[in-house]
Design an enzyme around this catalytic site. Structure first.
Site, PDB file in Angstrom:
ATOM      1  N   CYS A   1       0.946  -1.281   0.016  1.00  0.00           N
ATOM      2  CA  CYS A   1       0.267   0.001   0.150  1.00  0.00           C
ATOM      3  C   CYS A   1       0.835   1.174  -0.023  1.00  0.00           C
ATOM      4  O   CYS A   1       1.595   1.356   0.990  1.00  0.00           O
ATOM      5  CB  CYS A   1      -0.914  -0.165   1.142  1.00  0.00           C
ATOM      6  SG  CYS A   1      -1.797   1.561   1.566  1.00  0.00           S
TER       7      CYS A   1
ATOM      8  N   CYS B   1       0.270   3.859   2.773  1.00  0.00           N
ATOM      9  CA  CYS B   1       1.000   3.321   4.117  1.00  0.00           C
ATOM     10  C   CYS B   1       2.660   3.484   4.070  1.00  0.00           C
ATOM     11  O   CYS B   1       3.012   3.792   5.110  1.00  0.00           O
ATOM     12  CB  CYS B   1       0.665   1.843   4.599  1.00  0.00           C
ATOM     13  SG  CYS B   1      -0.909   1.313   3.815  1.00  0.00           S
TER      14      CYS B   1
ATOM     15  N   ASP C   1      31.314  15.980 -24.475  1.00  0.00           N
ATOM     16  CA  ASP C   1      32.579  15.847 -24.589  1.00  0.00           C
ATOM     17  C   ASP C   1      32.760  15.276 -26.078  1.00  0.00           C
ATOM     18  O   ASP C   1      32.123  14.856 -26.725  1.00  0.00           O
ATOM     19  CB  ASP C   1      33.043  15.119 -23.536  1.00  0.00           C
ATOM     20  CG  ASP C   1      34.346  14.576 -23.700  1.00  0.00           C
ATOM     21  OD1 ASP C   1      35.661  15.566 -23.760  1.00  0.00           O
ATOM     22  OD2 ASP C   1      34.775  13.313 -23.789  1.00  0.00           O
TER      23      ASP C   1
ATOM     24  N   ASP D   1      32.466  10.592 -21.222  1.00  0.00           N
ATOM     25  CA  ASP D   1      32.541   9.091 -21.046  1.00  0.00           C
ATOM     26  C   ASP D   1      33.412   8.774 -19.847  1.00  0.00           C
ATOM     27  O   ASP D   1      33.927   7.715 -19.861  1.00  0.00           O
ATOM     28  CB  ASP D   1      33.519   8.774 -22.562  1.00  0.00           C
ATOM     29  CG  ASP D   1      35.025   9.642 -22.290  1.00  0.00           C
ATOM     30  OD1 ASP D   1      35.176  10.505 -21.606  1.00  0.00           O
ATOM     31  OD2 ASP D   1      35.861   9.304 -23.511  1.00  0.00           O
TER      32      ASP D   1
ATOM     33  N   ASP E   1      36.373  13.387 -17.664  1.00  0.00           N
ATOM     34  CA  ASP E   1      35.442  14.479 -17.454  1.00  0.00           C
ATOM     35  C   ASP E   1      34.442  13.961 -16.208  1.00  0.00           C
ATOM     36  O   ASP E   1      33.418  14.654 -16.362  1.00  0.00           O
ATOM     37  CB  ASP E   1      35.001  14.813 -18.840  1.00  0.00           C
ATOM     38  CG  ASP E   1      34.332  13.427 -19.363  1.00  0.00           C
ATOM     39  OD1 ASP E   1      34.096  12.389 -18.813  1.00  0.00           O
ATOM     40  OD2 ASP E   1      34.304  13.339 -20.684  1.00  0.00           O
TER      41      ASP E   1
HETATM   42  P1  ADP Z   1      39.031  15.428 -25.011  1.00  0.00           P
HETATM   43  O1  ADP Z   1      38.691  16.628 -24.242  1.00  0.00           O
HETATM   44  O2  ADP Z   1      38.696  15.601 -26.352  1.00  0.00           O
HETATM   45  O3  ADP Z   1      38.185  14.362 -24.037  1.00  0.00           O
HETATM   46  P2  ADP Z   1      41.682  15.276 -23.718  1.00  0.00           P
HETATM   47  O4  ADP Z   1      41.340  16.294 -22.610  1.00  0.00           O
HETATM   48  O5  ADP Z   1      41.553  13.839 -23.114  1.00  0.00           O
HETATM   49  O6  ADP Z   1      40.602  15.253 -24.845  1.00  0.00           O
HETATM   50  O7  ADP Z   1      42.982  15.382 -24.358  1.00  0.00           O
HETATM   51  C1  ADP Z   1      42.999  16.765 -25.086  1.00  0.00           C
HETATM   52  C2  ADP Z   1      44.338  16.642 -26.007  1.00  0.00           C
HETATM   53  O8  ADP Z   1      45.586  16.191 -25.158  1.00  0.00           O
HETATM   54  C3  ADP Z   1      44.470  15.304 -26.865  1.00  0.00           C
HETATM   55  O9  ADP Z   1      43.643  15.806 -28.001  1.00  0.00           O
HETATM   56  C4  ADP Z   1      45.703  15.067 -27.026  1.00  0.00           C
HETATM   57  O10 ADP Z   1      46.266  15.933 -28.084  1.00  0.00           O
HETATM   58  C5  ADP Z   1      46.662  15.621 -25.770  1.00  0.00           C
HETATM   59  N1  ADP Z   1      46.686  14.223 -24.917  1.00  0.00           N
HETATM   60  C6  ADP Z   1      46.180  13.816 -23.707  1.00  0.00           C
HETATM   61  N2  ADP Z   1      46.502  12.808 -23.419  1.00  0.00           N
HETATM   62  C7  ADP Z   1      47.653  12.404 -24.283  1.00  0.00           C
HETATM   63  C8  ADP Z   1      48.565  11.271 -24.223  1.00  0.00           C
HETATM   64  N3  ADP Z   1      48.394  10.284 -23.295  1.00  0.00           N
HETATM   65  N4  ADP Z   1      49.327  11.137 -25.227  1.00  0.00           N
HETATM   66  C9  ADP Z   1      49.314  12.107 -26.255  1.00  0.00           C
HETATM   67  N5  ADP Z   1      48.594  13.201 -26.104  1.00  0.00           N
HETATM   68  C10 ADP Z   1      47.572  13.398 -25.256  1.00  0.00           C
HETATM   69 MG    MG Z   2      37.191  12.677 -23.219  1.00  0.00          MG
END
Ligand code: ADP
Ligand code: MG
Length: 707
Positions: A14, A17, A406, A601, A605
């Site tokens: 219920c 309740c 994103d 994802d 983020d």
């Molecule tokens: P998004 O915001 O598109 O999810 P990220 O913030 O994860 O992308 O990364 C932003 C940029 O930083 C990537 O496009 C890349 O150029 C660089 N980057 C981040 N991590 C790595 C890594 N492990 N090796 C090489 N480049 C990287």
């Molecule tokens: Mg990302």
């Protein structure tokens, strides 16, 4: 310290309740928060750490007082043995005997109306009939009054029928009780049925595991299996725990988990998730997570908790019911007394009208059909692979006017492919990728994974790197012997005074440098997910005003993808903390009664997912961060599910509104007709039962699949 504890309330059906129990527990001084989930019959109470036992005792007392037939059990100790049958509104509704008594009562009533016997015998017949169906209701009403719980259904129906009997409308008196009983039984059946349907959708709980024990195997419960144990999963069985395949090859079906009906082939060294069904081969799996930590437990817990997070309309209706019933009873009393005192019409005429009021003052159908609608919406979403963590979130999706996406892993698949390896003068491609892989080895970024995957095919030993630091939104810096190695985007190079080659190609560039020497770049590309453009178009047509993209990627790449899929506004070259700042600004800018969602994802983020009104995680399955911080998890990678979630949310709200309008409309309509004297008690009781059933059937529509 606050501790959350859950109890099962077996036999509670219920809704009004339930809300009383919830209210009283909330009022306990040590209790911080309470949530009663009417669909799973669970109550979760957050209370002060040291007072858990005291709270449990108070809970049992409260339940005993309000609903004596309900059994409280501790969910952490007692394994749930599901026996939810047949209690209703405080008394044991033994359906069969109740039905039989109703039949006999009807026969007695007919006998008293049509048999040619004297008045006294006629009266005896109908009195017996009345007692057969009415005694239990009246006794229960009396008990409830003694417990200080006046306005419940037993009271309303008891008074209405007793009143009718006294003013001489004896056939009606019996009819009220019989139809009330039929309605109760049907309602009970409808609720049970949809509860079963919905929980069957989520029937992913494995019952056992075949534990490998030397050369033999043993059947054990999934809880007993430890990390590192090897289990055997045969064709047709559910995979009980998360793990890695050590032997065998098979197709597995993850439909129950993700809504994805195409089986995928898995083989040695691949990870498999619990809850999937093994289709053909025999698999040996080395367990990597305990049952409690495995995907299937997390998802079950999430779905079960979902209906305890109530939407505004759910809360409203329970509150409303608390005022509605007493008000109608008072009006009924006024109708019975005032006109007679004023000398208008006859007393019995006005009492008759007042009795119709009482019959339709019962709000229980409304109270149960609203949570059932949300539960159905959540269940229907789950069938598409959309996990919604609560009725409140499902409802909030209705009010979205901005959706922020994103880029990497959300609008795109997040699976990068190596397109080109371009070394600088004097460097070989092999050296370049070898160095890059050695650095990226530690990172979980999708770019790093793609480099590792490519490198894995060459299989050369990696350099041992020291002091590896990942700079979010930039890339990676690490030490190799006396050198510093850089692997990342142009921004990473620039802040370290390295001059990278300017590249203008579609894709993401990973530059590699050693100290101040530029060694070349690797071009990686990610694909846009399927159906992104069409979904964004559809979201627009569903009334989402603004679509926005946030990304750490370079402006040119970001604009290219954003424009291609039809995003309104693009913010690029952001660091994770910038994403939070921009999102907060967008949230403050939007119209106040509208809501804002973030679709990400869960990889770097999660903070934004957590602060959004509705945080939606794409492809979240397997990513703990996403499952934890998001409010809605799209478990398959189906991007269309974002617009589908909006449609399901709209549909659920429409059903809820329809139920409220129909139920209240009919009830108020009948009250007005009753005042005019157009309607009868017969009509009132039919309308009450009918409306209840229509509302329940309508609620079950929420779980149907939609396109
Ligand atoms: P998004 O915001 O598109 O999810 P990220 O913030 O994860 O992308 O990364 C932003 C940029 O930083 C990537 O496009 C890349 O150029 C660089 N980057 C981040 N991590 C790595 C890594 N492990 N090796 C090489 N480049 C990287
Ligand atoms: Mg990302």
């Amino acid at each position: 310290m606050v501790k959350i504890k859950k109890y099962a309330l077996n036999g509670l059906t219920c809704a009004s309740c339930a809300s009383k129990i919830e209210e009283e527990v909330r009022r306990l001084p040590e209790v911080d928060d309470v949530n009663l989930n009417l669909m799973t019959n669970e109550i979760s109470i957050s209370t002060i750490e040291g007072k858990v036992e005291e709270t449990a005792k108070s809970l049992i007392k409260i339940v005993k007082r309000l609903e004596p037939s309900v059994v409280v059990s501790d969910l952490d100790q007692v394994k749930q043995s599901e026996d939810e049958h047949g209690h209703h509104h405080g008394f044991e509704l033994n359906k069969k005997s109740y039905a039989l008594r109703m039949l006999v009562a009807l026969l007695l009533t007919a006998a008293s109306a049509f048999l040619d016997v004297n008045k006294e015998i006629k009266f005896a017949f109908i009195l017996l009939g009345y007692i057969l169906v009415g005694a239990e209701v009246l006794i229960q009403a009396g008990k409830n009054i003694l417990r200080g719980q006046i306005f419940d259904e037993n009271f309303l129906m008891g008074i209405a029928s007793l009143g009718a009997f006294i003013i001489g409308e004896r056939v009606e008196a019996v009819a009220v009780l019989v139809f009330y009983g039929v309605g109760e039984i049907l309602q009970d059946m409808a609720v049970e049925k949809s509860k079963k349907d919905i929980t069957a959708l989520m029937d992913i709980r494995p019952d056992y595991a075949n534990l490998k024990d030397g050369n033999s195997e043993r059947i054990v419960s999934p809880e007993e299996v430890k990390v590192g144990d090897v289990i055997i999963v045969k064709p047709g069985e559910k995979i009980p725990l998360d793990g890695v395949i050590t032997e065998g090859k098979s197709f597995i079906d993850s439909k129950a988990l993700t809504g994805e009906s195409v089986p995928v082939e898995v083989t040695k060294e691949e990870e498999v998730l619990s809850g999937c069904i093994n289709m053909n081969g025999v698999l040996e799996i080395k367990v990597s997570k305990t049952f409690g930590e495995s995907t299937v437990s997390k998802i079950l817990e999430l779905v079960q908790n979902a209906s305890s997070k109530k939407a505004e309309s759910e809360k409203f209706i329970t509150k409303f019911a608390r005022y509605y019933t007493p008000i109608v009873v008072i009006i009924a009393l006024l109708v019975a007394i005032v006109p007679t005192l004023l000398g208008i019409g006859t007393a019995s005429d006005w009492v008759y009208k007042a009795l119709s009021f009482l019959i339709i003052s019962c709000p229980c159908a409304l109270v149960i059909s609203i949570p059932l609608s949300f539960f159905g919406g959540i269940g229907g979403s789950a069938r598409h692979g959309i996990l919604v963590k609560g009725g409140n979130y499902l409802d909030a999706i209705n009010d979205l006017d901005t959706i922020v996406f994103d880029k990497t892993g959300t609008l795109t698949k997040g699976v990068f492919e190596i397109q080109e390896i371009v070394p600088a003068k004097g460097v070989s491609a092999d050296e370049l990728i070898h160095l890059a892989a050695s650095v990226e080895n530690q990172s979980t970024h999708p770019i790093a994974k793609s480099i590792m995957k490519y490198y894995g095919e060459n299989n050369k030993e990696l350099f041992i790197m020291k002091q590896i630091t990942e700079k979010a939104g930039h890339g990676i810096i690490a030490n190799y012997e006396d050198d510093i190695i850089y692997s990342g985007n142009a921004r990473l190079m620039e802040i370290n005074n390295i001059r990278p080659t300017k590249v203008n190609k579609a894709g993401t560039i990973v530059h590699i440098a050693k100290n101040k020497d530029y060694l070349g770049y690797i071009l990686v590309a990610d694909e846009i997910r399927d159906q992104v453009s069409s979904t964004i178009k559809e979201l627009k047509s569903l009334g989402i005003k603004k679509t926005i993209m946030l990304t750490g990627d370079q402006k040119e790449k970001a604009d290219e993808i954003g424009n291609k899929v039809g995003i309104d506004k693009i913010y690029s070259e952001l660091l994770p903390q910038d994403k939070v700042k921009i999102f907060e600004r967008l949230r403050d800018e939007k119209t106040s009664n509208k809501k804002i969602a973030f679709v990400g994802d869960g990889i770097n983020d999660a903070p934004v997912l957590a602060i959004a009104d509705v945080g939606i995680a794409m492809g979240g399955i397997g990513s703990d961060a996403a499952i934890e911080s998001a409010d809605v998890v799209i478990m398959n990678d189906n991007f269309e599910n974002i617009s589908r979630a909006v449609k399901i949310s709209r549909k659920t709200r429409r059903i809820v509104t329809e139920n409220i309008v129909i139920a209240l409309g009919v009830k108020i309509g009948i009250m007005i007709l009753a005042l005019w004297g157009i309607t009868s008690i017969w009509f009132a009781i039919f309308a009450d039962v009918g409306v209840a059933l229509i509302a329940l059937l309508n609620a079950t529509r929420a779980m149907k699949l939609i396109k």
